[in-house]
Write an enzyme that holds these catalytic residues in place. Structure first.
Site, mmCIF file in Angstrom:
data_model
loop_
_atom_site.group_PDB
_atom_site.id
_atom_site.type_symbol
_atom_site.label_atom_id
_atom_site.label_comp_id
_atom_site.label_asym_id
_atom_site.label_seq_id
_atom_site.Cartn_x
_atom_site.Cartn_y
_atom_site.Cartn_z
ATOM 1 C CE LYS A 57 -3.830 -2.422 2.115
ATOM 2 N NZ LYS A 57 -4.368 -2.968 3.358
ATOM 3 C CD GLN A 101 -3.282 -4.464 6.526
ATOM 4 O OE1 GLN A 101 -3.241 -3.504 5.770
ATOM 5 N NE2 GLN A 101 -3.789 -5.625 6.164
ATOM 6 C CG ASP A 124 -10.317 -0.874 4.479
ATOM 7 O OD1 ASP A 124 -10.138 -1.110 3.277
ATOM 8 O OD2 ASP A 124 -9.789 -1.540 5.376
#
Length: 285
Positions: A57, A101, A124
């Site tokens: 990422k 995460q 997200d």
């Protein structure tokens, strides 16, 4: 056996196209906003798979001209410290997207921490406000993996309208939001899961079959309608191999389209994460 020429749905190639378009958007917007977009990825502990994902990422951010504000906390960090960092990032004007995460160590409440993220910085797309916007068909940041699936289908001009779509899996990360996105595009949607009786009889009805259950090679060729589009969202480690939820060799013989693992939905998820961050950045104009 049904003879078919199966076409591969190449997520890696589509993700590159998306990243290139985002890079152009950033170059055009940056002079007006006076800074690049910023993504903060928070990682807790030393899960090796998570470390790889976070690195990917951060590399993707760098490639398109996005600032990265990652923080790596030791595995025993308390919830209060992470909550304080989320609060700081919510208020930091340089940060447009925040991502935790997953998975987190067991002593941390992932749901409670996700709820602390400003919904407009929820890279997200998992905050209840954004999931509510999806249910209502309102604009908002969309859950990355399902949004990546929909983008990949569009890239190959696979219309879902009027089709029978079967989603195997009902997680809040993938299964449920994916079903809602398919419904929004006028598919007739069935959700199957671990309690579904005679799974094969359900999957064989699918014009579009989407496997997101986290069980290695669960879907075999005999469970797939000849000529169906099959999207494999799973990623499972079996010994040294990475495999999906679909048994690739047998399904390849039957399907008209199929996503590979790796190289299918994984790169699309990262591309959608970057797109959510750029959209949040764009709203600052």
């Amino acid at each position: 056996m049904f003879a078919t020429t199966c076409q591969i749905l190449d997520g890696k190639a589509k993700a590159k196209k998306i990243q290139s378009a985002l890079s152009d958007r950033i170059k055009a917007l940056q002079p007006a906003i006076g800074r690049p977009p910023g993504l903060a990825v928070l990682m807790v502990g030393d899960d090796p798979a998570s470390a790889v994902y976070v690195r990917n990422k951060e590399k993707a951010c760098e490639k398109i001209g996005m600032a990265s504000f990652g923080r790596h906390f030791p595995g025993d960090t308390g919830e209060a410290e992470i909550a304080a960092e989320i609060d700081r990032l919510n208020r930091d004007e340089r940060v447009d997207g925040i991502l935790i995460q997953l998975p987190l160590p067991p002593h941390l409440d992932a749901v409670r921490l996700l709820h602390l993220i400003d919904p407009d910085k929820d890279a997200d797309g998992l905050h209840p406000v954004n999931l509510g916007r999806l249910v209502r068909g309102e604009p908002g940041l969309r859950s990355c993996t399902p949004a990546g699936v929909m983008e990949l289908l569009k890239e190959y001009e696979i219309s879902v309208a009027g089709k029978q779509a079967v989603v195997v899996g009902r997680s809040i990360l993938v299964g449920k939001p994916l079903a809602l996105m398919l419904l929004e595009e006028n598919a007739t949607v069935t959700i199957a899961h671990s309690k579904t009786k005679d799974l094969a009889s359900v999957t064989k009805n699918a014009d579009i079959l989407l496997a997101a259950v986290g069980k290695a090679e669960l879907i075999t060729g005999e469970m797939v309608k000849p000529g169906a589009v099959v999207v494999d969202v799973g990623i499972n480690r079996v010994g040294e191999r990475l495999v999906g939820d679909v048994h690739y060799p047998s399904v390849f013989e039957v399907a008209s389209y199929l996503t590979p693992v790796p190289g299918g939905i994984g790169p699309m998820t990262v591309a959608m994460l970057l797109q959510n961050t750029v959209e949040s950045f764009e709203r600052k104009r």
